[in-house]
Motif scaffolding. Structure first.
Motif, short mmCIF file in Angstrom:
data_model
loop_
_atom_site.label_atom_id
_atom_site.label_comp_id
_atom_site.label_asym_id
_atom_site.label_seq_id
_atom_site.Cartn_x
_atom_site.Cartn_y
_atom_site.Cartn_z
N TYR A 195 0.83 -1.20 0.00
CA TYR A 195 0.00 0.00 0.00
C TYR A 195 0.87 1.26 0.00
CZ TYR A 195 -3.22 3.64 1.35
OH TYR A 195 -3.94 4.80 1.38
N LEU A 222 -6.43 0.64 -6.13
CA LEU A 222 -5.47 -0.39 -5.72
C LEU A 222 -6.04 -1.79 -5.87
CD1 LEU A 222 -2.76 -1.07 -4.34
CD2 LEU A 222 -3.93 -0.83 -2.16
N THR A 234 -5.18 6.12 -5.02
CA THR A 234 -5.00 4.79 -4.44
C THR A 234 -6.31 4.01 -4.35
OG1 THR A 234 -5.22 5.73 -2.23
CG2 THR A 234 -3.00 5.46 -3.08
N ARG A 268 2.23 1.77 -3.42
CA ARG A 268 1.18 2.29 -4.31
C ARG A 268 0.89 3.76 -4.02
NH1 ARG A 268 -1.36 -0.39 -8.55
NH2 ARG A 268 -0.91 -2.58 -8.31
N ARG A 269 0.89 4.12 -2.74
CA ARG A 269 0.64 5.52 -2.36
C ARG A 269 1.73 6.42 -2.91
NH1 ARG A 269 2.15 8.33 1.94
NH2 ARG A 269 2.95 6.48 2.96
#
Length: 70
Positions: free
Chosen positions: A15, A32, A29, A18-19
């Motif tokens: 995460y 995701l 996001t 991805r952020r």
């Protein structure tokens, strides 16, 4: 217990990655989950393909039966 802890750490790091990518590329996001969905669809298609190839099920394309040469 160790497996659960490692899974949580991996998901959290994923995460965060991805952020960071979202900050760089202006992609939110909230999308995701689409990566996991796409991966699941590709895996299901690959498993189905392997099953059809290894069993006597027939491959068809536009109503025609395709033959797999050995």
């Amino acid at each position: 217990m160790l497996t659960i802890c490692l899974s949580v750490i991996v998901i959290w790091q994923h995460y965060n990655l991805r952020r960071l990518g979202a900050e760089i590329s202006d992609c939110p996001t909230k999308y995701l989950w689409l990566g996991g969905l796409g991966g699941a669809l590709v895996a299901a298609r690959a498993i189905g393909s392997a099953i059809k190839t290894e069993t006597s099920w027939r491959w068809t394309w536009r109503g025609r039966t395709l033959q797999i040469k050995s």
